[in-house]
Design a protein around this motif. Structure first.
Motif, mmCIF file in Angstrom:
data_model
loop_
_atom_site.group_PDB
_atom_site.id
_atom_site.type_symbol
_atom_site.label_atom_id
_atom_site.label_comp_id
_atom_site.label_asym_id
_atom_site.label_seq_id
_atom_site.Cartn_x
_atom_site.Cartn_y
_atom_site.Cartn_z
ATOM 1 N N ALA A 321 0.919 -1.274 -0.131
ATOM 2 C CA ALA A 321 0.030 -0.002 0.017
ATOM 3 C C ALA A 321 0.937 1.306 -0.006
ATOM 4 O O ALA A 321 0.347 2.415 -0.764
ATOM 5 N N ALA A 322 1.979 1.296 0.761
ATOM 6 C CA ALA A 322 2.918 2.265 0.655
ATOM 7 C C ALA A 322 3.539 2.794 -0.640
ATOM 8 O O ALA A 322 4.098 3.826 -0.936
ATOM 9 N N LYS A 323 3.462 1.939 -1.623
ATOM 10 C CA LYS A 323 3.878 2.204 -2.956
ATOM 11 C C LYS A 323 2.949 3.046 -3.733
ATOM 12 O O LYS A 323 3.495 3.592 -4.754
ATOM 13 N N THR A 324 1.699 3.201 -3.551
ATOM 14 C CA THR A 324 0.712 3.898 -4.229
ATOM 15 C C THR A 324 1.210 5.452 -3.854
ATOM 16 O O THR A 324 1.827 6.112 -2.863
ATOM 17 N N ASP A 325 1.067 6.377 -5.120
ATOM 18 C CA ASP A 325 1.206 7.864 -4.966
ATOM 19 C C ASP A 325 -0.235 8.630 -4.750
ATOM 20 O O ASP A 325 -0.079 9.725 -4.253
ATOM 21 N N ASN A 326 -1.180 8.043 -4.367
ATOM 22 C CA ASN A 326 -2.618 8.575 -4.132
ATOM 23 C C ASN A 326 -2.427 8.575 -2.625
ATOM 24 O O ASN A 326 -2.652 7.293 -2.055
#
Length: 507
Positions: A321-326
């Motif tokens: 989840a930490a990889k999202t830019d949103n």
């Protein structure tokens, strides 16, 4: 009095209803003394109100959590494809359902929790042995889940605060802010415990569906990143269906069984509130295998997608989840992890050990005190080491847990079903000198069966990353089948050791 297959239970102490449920006679005094307290006494029939829906909901709430997610994603990370991972988990949960239903039978019938149920086979005092083993396993699970919750806080705060939080100086291999997040989540759980069980129940009423929605959101997000569902389904197995797969399949299967082998022992802690045997049987049969398989499918789809998008599978949903830019998506995903972890950790990993530790000294240790002991031991077990990689998590932690607890399950099933034909004396479960007192409160036959089964089940296991090496290298061939070896060995050995006593009872 005989210790096995009693011809009859004195009618003055308990009554049997037409549907088979048993309770203390209305005009009899409740058991008292050093082996009884309010938390351990049988639940009266009028308070056994759980329906099929309640048991289904229990499993929905417990299965939808980050640890369940990492079971399936961990199998992808060690080389399986989505079909192999889902097959392994589905089969494991069908298998573990059998002892779950067998040991769960005593709950709605007699209204007793697991530590009291174990007194019939281990002795009134000896039941502390399986109870403490089960409690220590729960401490490990509590620690692992608390570490997961701490991760969610760490990444969530990092997204809000910035690099100053995530790139903080390291202590013991982790940023000091990660340790702080771990501590904050630990304190949050303690605060909920102190508010009591009613707060816990209200929290769980909405947590499970919230988490399930979050899992589908992650699936939609990953499929969008991968360009559709095709890449999620097309990720090939690194093992094939030959010897490499089957070599990994058996220890994986035992690990998946080990995941719920804890509940296969202490499920009477919950089924004691069941309205009927039908309610607990159908509730568990409908709730456990289906829920775990669905959640496993969601997990492997997302993890397969991460392999397609990032070049390697990301098995930890928090790090994924930490990889999202949103920012909004990240916050939603991490709050979902936080809610799921908090809900399941308190329900599955604090309720049961609280009863278990209370059983050690019923007059001195209350339910709340037992829960606080669990919280402390959950830190001292070093959960960050257990959760550091999927190999250690699945094969070391779950394999050891499954082997030891399968041994206890074998003894409970042999005693309750094969020797006693599901007939217990409620009052004798709480007093000295009764049919379950054996020698000084201990049944040495159960202890021997537990010791032998435990050594065979886990003696040849690889304890890495906890320690290096195998305690008994000669038992290595049995290590991949720990749960089955432990259950089968203890069941047969217990029956053999109890056979002379059973013959004397018939003469």
């Amino acid at each position: 009095m005989t210790d096995t297959a009693p011809p009859a239970i004195p009618p003055a102490t308990q009554v049997t209803l037409p549907d088979g449920r048993v309770e203390l006679a209305p005009d009899s005094a409740a058991p008292s003394g050093p082996y009884a307290n309010e938390d351990l006494l049988p639940v009266p029939v009028r308070r056994r109100t759980w329906t099929t829906y309640n048991f289904c909901a229990l499993w929905v709430g417990m299965a939808h959590n980050t640890a369940s997610w990492t079971l399936a994603s961990g199998l992808i990370a060690v080389g399986m494809d989505w079909k192999q991972a889902v097959f392994t988990i589905a089969l494991a949960n069908v298998i573990v359902l059998v002892p779950m239903l067998l040991t769960g039978h005593a709950g709605p019938r007699y209204g007793i929790p697991f530590p009291v149920f174990a007194r019939a086979s281990f002795g009134v005092r000896g039941a502390n042995l399986p109870a403490v083993v089960r409690a220590l396993v729960a401490c490990g699970w509590f620690g692992i889940q608390t570490w997961i919750g701490g991760e969610a806080i760490y990444f969530l705060a990092g997204k809000l605060i910035g690099d100053g939080w995530t790139d903080a100086g390291q202590v013991g291999g982790h940023a000091w802010t990660m340790w702080l997040s771990f501590a904050l989540f630990w304190v949050l759980q303690v605060a909920i415990i102190l508010r009591g069980m009613e707060t816990i129940r209200r929290f769980e009423n909405w947590a499970a569906p919230f988490v399930l929605v979050g899992a589908f959101v992650m699936l939609w997000w990953m499929s969008d990143k991968a360009g559709g569902f095709g890449p999620l389904l097309d990720q090939p197995s690194k093992l094939g269906w030959g010897g490499d797969f089957w070599k990994l399949f058996w220890p994986s299967l035992m690990g998946m069984i080990g995941f719920w082998s804890t509940l296969s022992l202490n499920i009477p802690d919950f089924t004691r509130y069941g309205r009927s045997q039908r309610a607990q049987t159908w509730g568990q049969a409908l709730g456990l295998p289906t829920t775990m398989t669905l959640f496993a499918f969601l997990s492997v789809m997302v993890t397969s997608g991460s392999a397609a998008v990032y070049g390697e599978p990301v098995w930890d949903p928090v790090q994924l989840a930490a990889k999202t830019d949103n920012t909004v998506g990240l916050l939603y995903a991490l709050v979902t992890v936080l809610v799921a972890t908090l809900s399941v950790n308190i329900a599955a990993n604090l309720v049961s050990p609280a009863f278990d530790f209370s059983n050690v000294a019923p007059r001195k240790v209350s339910f709340r005190t037992g829960a606080l002991v669990t919280c402390v031991l959950g830190v001292l077990i070093f959960p960050w080491k257990l959760y550091a990689d999927p190999l250690g998590y699945i094969f070391t932690w779950l394999g050891l847990v499954g082997g030891l607890l399968g041994t206890v399950a074998g003894i409970l099933i042999a005693d309750y079903w094969l020797l006693r034909r599901a007939r217990l004396d409620l009052v004798d479960l709480y007093r000295t000198g009764g049919r379950y007192w054996y020698a000084g409160g201990w049944n040495w036959r159960a202890v021997v069966a537990f010791a032998v089964g435990g050594v065979l089940a886990v003696g040849g296991a690889d304890f890495h990353p906890l320690v290096d090496g195998r305690p008994v290298p000669a038992l290595r061939p049995l290590a991949d089948y720990g749960w089955a070896v432990g259950l089968g060995t203890s069941l047969v050995l217990y029956l053999l050791l109890m056979a002379p006593r059973a013959r004397r009872a018939r003469d």
